[in-house]
Design an enzyme around this catalytic site. Structure first.
Site, PDB file in Angstrom:
ATOM      1  N   GLU A   1      -9.040 -10.447  -7.808  1.00  0.00           N
ATOM      2  CA  GLU A   1      -8.113  -9.329  -7.637  1.00  0.00           C
ATOM      3  C   GLU A   1      -7.028  -9.321  -8.719  1.00  0.00           C
ATOM      4  O   GLU A   1      -6.644  -8.252  -9.211  1.00  0.00           O
ATOM      5  CB  GLU A   1      -7.501  -9.377  -6.238  1.00  0.00           C
ATOM      6  CG  GLU A   1      -8.527  -9.071  -5.151  1.00  0.00           C
ATOM      7  CD  GLU A   1      -7.974  -9.140  -3.744  1.00  0.00           C
ATOM      8  OE1 GLU A   1      -8.617  -8.588  -2.829  1.00  0.00           O
ATOM      9  OE2 GLU A   1      -6.896  -9.749  -3.548  1.00  0.00           O
ATOM     10  N   LYS A  36       0.827  -1.206   0.000  1.00  0.00           N
ATOM     11  CA  LYS A  36       0.000   0.000   0.000  1.00  0.00           C
ATOM     12  C   LYS A  36       0.867   1.264   0.000  1.00  0.00           C
ATOM     13  O   LYS A  36       2.099   1.189   0.168  1.00  0.00           O
ATOM     14  CB  LYS A  36      -0.919  -0.029   1.220  1.00  0.00           C
ATOM     15  CG  LYS A  36      -1.869  -1.213   1.249  1.00  0.00           C
ATOM     16  CD  LYS A  36      -2.705  -1.214   2.526  1.00  0.00           C
ATOM     17  CE  LYS A  36      -3.610  -2.418   2.618  1.00  0.00           C
ATOM     18  NZ  LYS A  36      -4.413  -2.435   3.871  1.00  0.00           N
ATOM     19  N   HIS A  55      -1.496  -5.680   1.480  1.00  0.00           N
ATOM     20  CA  HIS A  55      -2.753  -6.407   1.271  1.00  0.00           C
ATOM     21  C   HIS A  55      -2.445  -7.740   0.619  1.00  0.00           C
ATOM     22  O   HIS A  55      -1.555  -7.847  -0.235  1.00  0.00           O
ATOM     23  CB  HIS A  55      -3.696  -5.610   0.365  1.00  0.00           C
ATOM     24  CG  HIS A  55      -4.832  -6.444  -0.177  1.00  0.00           C
ATOM     25  ND1 HIS A  55      -6.001  -6.640   0.534  1.00  0.00           N
ATOM     26  CD2 HIS A  55      -4.957  -7.156  -1.342  1.00  0.00           C
ATOM     27  CE1 HIS A  55      -6.811  -7.421  -0.174  1.00  0.00           C
ATOM     28  NE2 HIS A  55      -6.201  -7.744  -1.312  1.00  0.00           N
ATOM     29  N   ASN A  85      -1.298  -0.471   7.725  1.00  0.00           N
ATOM     30  CA  ASN A  85      -0.754  -1.833   7.883  1.00  0.00           C
ATOM     31  C   ASN A  85       0.006  -2.318   6.648  1.00  0.00           C
ATOM     32  O   ASN A  85       0.249  -3.504   6.473  1.00  0.00           O
ATOM     33  CB  ASN A  85      -1.843  -2.820   8.283  1.00  0.00           C
ATOM     34  CG  ASN A  85      -2.963  -2.938   7.269  1.00  0.00           C
ATOM     35  OD1 ASN A  85      -2.876  -2.402   6.160  1.00  0.00           O
ATOM     36  ND2 ASN A  85      -4.017  -3.639   7.648  1.00  0.00           N
ATOM     37  N   TYR A 110     -12.140  -2.798  -3.080  1.00  0.00           N
ATOM     38  CA  TYR A 110     -12.732  -3.016  -1.753  1.00  0.00           C
ATOM     39  C   TYR A 110     -14.255  -3.198  -1.822  1.00  0.00           C
ATOM     40  O   TYR A 110     -14.954  -2.958  -0.847  1.00  0.00           O
ATOM     41  CB  TYR A 110     -12.411  -1.829  -0.839  1.00  0.00           C
ATOM     42  CG  TYR A 110     -10.990  -1.791  -0.347  1.00  0.00           C
ATOM     43  CD1 TYR A 110     -10.437  -2.862   0.351  1.00  0.00           C
ATOM     44  CD2 TYR A 110     -10.184  -0.665  -0.553  1.00  0.00           C
ATOM     45  CE1 TYR A 110      -9.132  -2.830   0.816  1.00  0.00           C
ATOM     46  CE2 TYR A 110      -8.882  -0.618  -0.078  1.00  0.00           C
ATOM     47  CZ  TYR A 110      -8.358  -1.706   0.604  1.00  0.00           C
ATOM     48  OH  TYR A 110      -7.070  -1.661   1.084  1.00  0.00           O
TER      49      TYR A 110
END
Length: 236
Positions: free
Chosen positions: A211, A94, A200, A197, A134
């Site tokens: 994805e 990310k 992904h 975090n 998402y």
């Protein structure tokens, strides 16, 4: 499961060919060629391999054994056919992971495990694109914030390949909340709060497929055999 079948078939093929090499006086070269061709062209399987003993019928048993091998045992020689049997997962570093300079560290962890990188690109996704990524969280109160963050800067999108890469990839990444992640995991070692975090990973086969299709065009995915695979998946 498919990779286990392939390895079992490969072991059987090696045993069969080893036997043939030790008993050349029973098996003519023409016969070996015919058996191999029959095994490659055969699309299913027949009853279990005949037991091999030294007798005048050895050649016939060798033929029966060759036919019992699935074509997959020989397809292992084709690197693209073999690569397509391996599991693939989508992994994205990310914007926070990219900005903090953690790309090389994260890639190294997957490589050291033995997984193979088959696609990679650095992109800045639009918010619309982030909403597609998402989509399953669209009813959650934090959905808008997630999309804003994912589209806030460069994302390193990757596809990794290997046996069990989806499940182990998640273990390698760690829990969603870094403070609940075990030391040694990516989030456990490199992140502190849920909102940052850094990475992904697909959580299942269907998610991985969706994805990968969202982030990559088919021609951006590479099929190849890594030189290290015989040391990672080799059968003794």
């Amino acid at each position: 499961m498919s990779s286990e079948i392939y390895r079992s078939a490969s072991r059987a093929a090696r045993s069969l060919l080893f036997y043939a090499s030790k008993h050349k006086h029973h098996v003519s070269s023409k016969g070996r060629t015919a058996a191999a061709a029959a095994a490659v062209s055969y699309k299913g399987t027949v009853p279990a391999l005949a037991s091999f003993t030294d007798s005048t019928n050895t050649f016939n048993r060798w033929i029966a054994g060759a036919l019992a091998l699935p074509a997959a045992a020989y397809m292992l020689q084709d690197q693209e056919a073999y690569a397509l049997q391996m599991e693939r997962t989508f992994i994205a570093i990310k914007p926070d992971g990219v900005q903090r300079g953690l790309i090389s560290d994260i890639i190294e962890r997957f490589e050291r495990k033995g997984f193979k990188l088959v696609a990679i690109k650095l992109v800045v996704p639009s918010k619309t694109f982030a909403q597609k990524h998402y989509y399953d969280l669209k009813d959650r109160p934090f959905f808008n914030g997630l999309c804003n963050f994912l589209s806030s800067g460069p994302v390193l999108a990757m596809v990794w390949e290997g046996e069990g890469v989806i499940t182990y990839g998640r273990k390698l990444i760690g829990a969603t909340d870094p403070q609940k992640s075990e030391p040694g995991t990516i989030r456990g070692d490199l992140a502190i709060v849920v909102g940052r975090n850094i990475i992904h990973g697909s959580d299942g086969p269907e998610t991985a497929k969706n994805e990968i299709n969202l982030w990559f065009k088919p021609e951006e995915l590479t099929n190849y055999t890594s030189n290290q695979e015989k040391w990672t998946y080799g059968v003794n």
